[in-house]
Design an enzyme around this catalytic site. Structure first.
Site, PDB file in Angstrom:
ATOM      1  N   LYS A  38      -5.259  11.350  -4.086  1.00 51.93           N
ATOM      2  CA  LYS A  38      -5.828   9.756  -4.019  1.00 51.93           C
ATOM      3  C   LYS A  38      -4.795   9.131  -3.554  1.00 51.93           C
ATOM      4  O   LYS A  38      -3.645   9.395  -3.015  1.00 51.93           O
ATOM      5  CB  LYS A  38      -6.228   9.364  -5.615  1.00 51.93           C
ATOM      6  CG  LYS A  38      -4.879   9.309  -6.256  1.00 51.93           C
ATOM      7  CD  LYS A  38      -5.203   8.801  -7.734  1.00 51.93           C
ATOM      8  CE  LYS A  38      -3.800   9.018  -8.502  1.00 51.93           C
ATOM      9  NZ  LYS A  38      -3.929   8.792  -9.982  1.00 51.93           N
ATOM     10  N   TYR A 255      16.615 -15.304   6.529  1.00 54.37           N
ATOM     11  CA  TYR A 255      16.129 -16.499   6.043  1.00 54.37           C
ATOM     12  C   TYR A 255      16.848 -16.990   4.606  1.00 54.37           C
ATOM     13  O   TYR A 255      17.496 -16.139   3.823  1.00 54.37           O
ATOM     14  CB  TYR A 255      14.813 -15.993   5.257  1.00 54.37           C
ATOM     15  CG  TYR A 255      13.436 -15.818   6.514  1.00 54.37           C
ATOM     16  CD1 TYR A 255      13.414 -17.025   7.190  1.00 54.37           C
ATOM     17  CD2 TYR A 255      13.096 -14.582   6.812  1.00 54.37           C
ATOM     18  CE1 TYR A 255      12.397 -16.877   8.206  1.00 54.37           C
ATOM     19  CE2 TYR A 255      12.008 -14.637   7.725  1.00 54.37           C
ATOM     20  CZ  TYR A 255      11.603 -15.642   8.507  1.00 54.37           C
ATOM     21  OH  TYR A 255      10.791 -15.360   9.583  1.00 54.37           O
TER      22      TYR A 255
HETATM   23  C1  LIG Z   1      -3.238   9.689 -10.698  1.00 61.54           C
HETATM   24  C2  LIG Z   1      -3.669  10.380 -11.673  1.00 61.54           C
HETATM   25  C3  LIG Z   1      -3.275  11.674 -11.951  1.00 61.54           C
HETATM   26  C4  LIG Z   1      -2.125  12.174 -11.294  1.00 61.54           C
HETATM   27  O1  LIG Z   1      -0.945  11.621 -11.698  1.00 61.54           O
HETATM   28  P1  LIG Z   1       0.775  12.129 -11.513  1.00 61.54           P
HETATM   29  O2  LIG Z   1       1.557  11.400 -12.297  1.00 61.54           O
HETATM   30  O3  LIG Z   1       0.730  11.465  -9.963  1.00 61.54           O
HETATM   31  O4  LIG Z   1       0.614  13.419 -11.678  1.00 61.54           O
HETATM   32  C5  LIG Z   1      -3.834  12.304 -12.819  1.00 61.54           C
HETATM   33  N1  LIG Z   1      -5.024  12.084 -13.775  1.00 61.54           N
HETATM   34  C6  LIG Z   1      -5.634  10.840 -13.378  1.00 61.54           C
HETATM   35  C7  LIG Z   1      -6.778  10.452 -14.275  1.00 61.54           C
HETATM   36  C8  LIG Z   1      -4.954  10.073 -12.448  1.00 61.54           C
HETATM   37  O5  LIG Z   1      -5.455   8.932 -12.367  1.00 61.54           O
END
Ligand SMILES: *Cc1c(COP(=O)(O)O)cnc(C)c1O
Length: 363
Positions: A38, A255
């Site tokens: 993702k 800045y």
């Molecule tokens: C993002 C996510 C994962 C993976 O999590 P990590 O800590 O990056 O391994 C797994 N399950 C769900 C439902 C997630 O949203």
């Protein structure tokens, strides 16, 4: 003409492959690894990462929403794709939906394979309906319950008992469904942390690692068992030095004159700023690596520029690269170190690397 690079990331596909293999080796042949790609594979580039994972034999990937799944399908990815935070409609796109409520369950079309998510204590997505109600709703649904899943809120916490409570709740609902004749093919609950710290009782027959693929496991709190995964961070982040100059004692830098030189100093101005994803919170804190030496950030991080102290690396010249994440000589800075300095988490730092930062894939 190839333009010179301002700031770029090098992503090691070999590291991704070996991290994936390490997870598969640890969890063993009876556990399916659904690789989480993702958020553009945590900014490593979802399509390239998915291709490597497929070459390594990954049969399942997981994304957040329909757009992310469609991007992979359009690139020719064949693996099953679980869509974790969208709706039943994704099934029309050759993606596998996660269902979070009775309402959504009622929309599942005939013969559609779906995964049902339980809220066992995360308090985010997932149904909180009692098992008896779920049994009825599943029976009425013309789709096929392929997976039952949940997500842990505190898996790095080895002081409290929330994970044990969630595991028990999940197991109880799974048992009630089984008793009523609903036996999904996959049960899954674990992201990186409960895989890495060996919470075997929660692995069931599918796990969902994200961060581990990219080479990181967050530290645990309390009396945690040792981390069982040996991983390599896959992403190195570098930026070009636009100018080097010598400034006198008392010079105002950036800045708000956020830094005033206490002595004559050599400074480097980098083609990198918060528009590239370098957190503004690193203004006056944190450091980079220049020619194998630490180069502290001086004054404010601006939109496109950041100034560093080259006192320890006087040989650095215009056009050289410095390292934000990764190794140079004896020194290494990883996303956890820099995130801590910025008051954020490694996940947010990686996901925040902007699209305009060019990506280079290396073996
Ligand atoms: C993002 C996510 C994962 C993976 O999590 P990590 O800590 O990056 O391994 C797994 N399950 C769900 C439902 C997630 O949203």
């Amino acid at each position: 003409m190839t333009l010179p690079k301002r700031s770029w990331v090098e992503i090691s596909l070999g590291a991704i492959a070996s991290n994936y293999r390490a997870i598969c080796d640890l969890t063993g042949p009876r556990v399916t690894v659904a690789a989480v790609v993702k958020a553009d594979a945590y900014r490593h580039g979802a399509v390239e990462i998915a291709r490597v994972l497929e070459r390594e034999g990954a049969a399942w990937l997981a994304v957040s929403n329909a757009e992310e799944g469609v991007e992979l399908r359009e690139a020719g990815v064949q693996a099953r794709i679980l869509v974790m935070a969208d709706g039943p409609h994704v099934a029309d796109l050759n993606l596998t939906p996660v269902i979070h409520s009775l309402d959504a369950l009622a929309e599942v079309k005939p013969r559609t394979a779906y995964h049902l998510k339980l809220d066992t204590g995360m308090g985010r997505l997932g149904t909180r309906e009692p098992a008896a109600v779920l049994v009825e709703a599943i029976r009425k649904c013309p789709g096929v319950l392929e997976g039952l899943m949940t997500h842990f809120a505190s898996s790095a916490d080895y002081i409290g008992l929330q994970t044990e409570e969630q595991m028990a709740d999940f197991a109880a609902t799974a048992a009630a469904l089984r008793a009523a004749g609903s036996e999904p093919q996959y049960l899954h609950a674990c992201s990186t942390i409960p895989i890495a710290y060996g919470r075997r009782g929660a692995w069931h027959n599918m796990v969902r690692p994200g961060m581990a693929l990219y080479g990181y496991v967050s530290p645990a709190r309390g009396d945690a068992p040792p981390c069982e995964l040996r991983l390599t961070p896959a992403l190195t982040w570098r930026a070009s030095v636009l100018e080097v100059k010598d400034v006198p004692k008392g010079a105002h830098i950036g800045y708000g004159a956020g830094f005033i030189t206490p002595r004559p100093m050599r400074i480097g101005i980098l083609a990198l700023g918060y528009a590239d994803g370098l957190p503004h919170r690193l203004s006056g804190r944190g450091r980079m690596i220049a020619a194998g030496a630490w180069a502290p950030i001086l004054g404010a991080v601006s939109m496109d520029l950041t100034t560093i102290d080259l006192s320890a690396a006087p040989q650095v010249k215009r056009g050289d690269g410095v390292t934000i994440l990764g190794g140079d000589g004896e020194l290494v800075q990883d996303a956890q170190m820099l995130a801590r300095e910025a008051g954020t988490i490694s996940y947010s730092l990686l996901c925040g690397i902007h699209e305009r930062v060019r990506r280079v894939y290396v073996a």
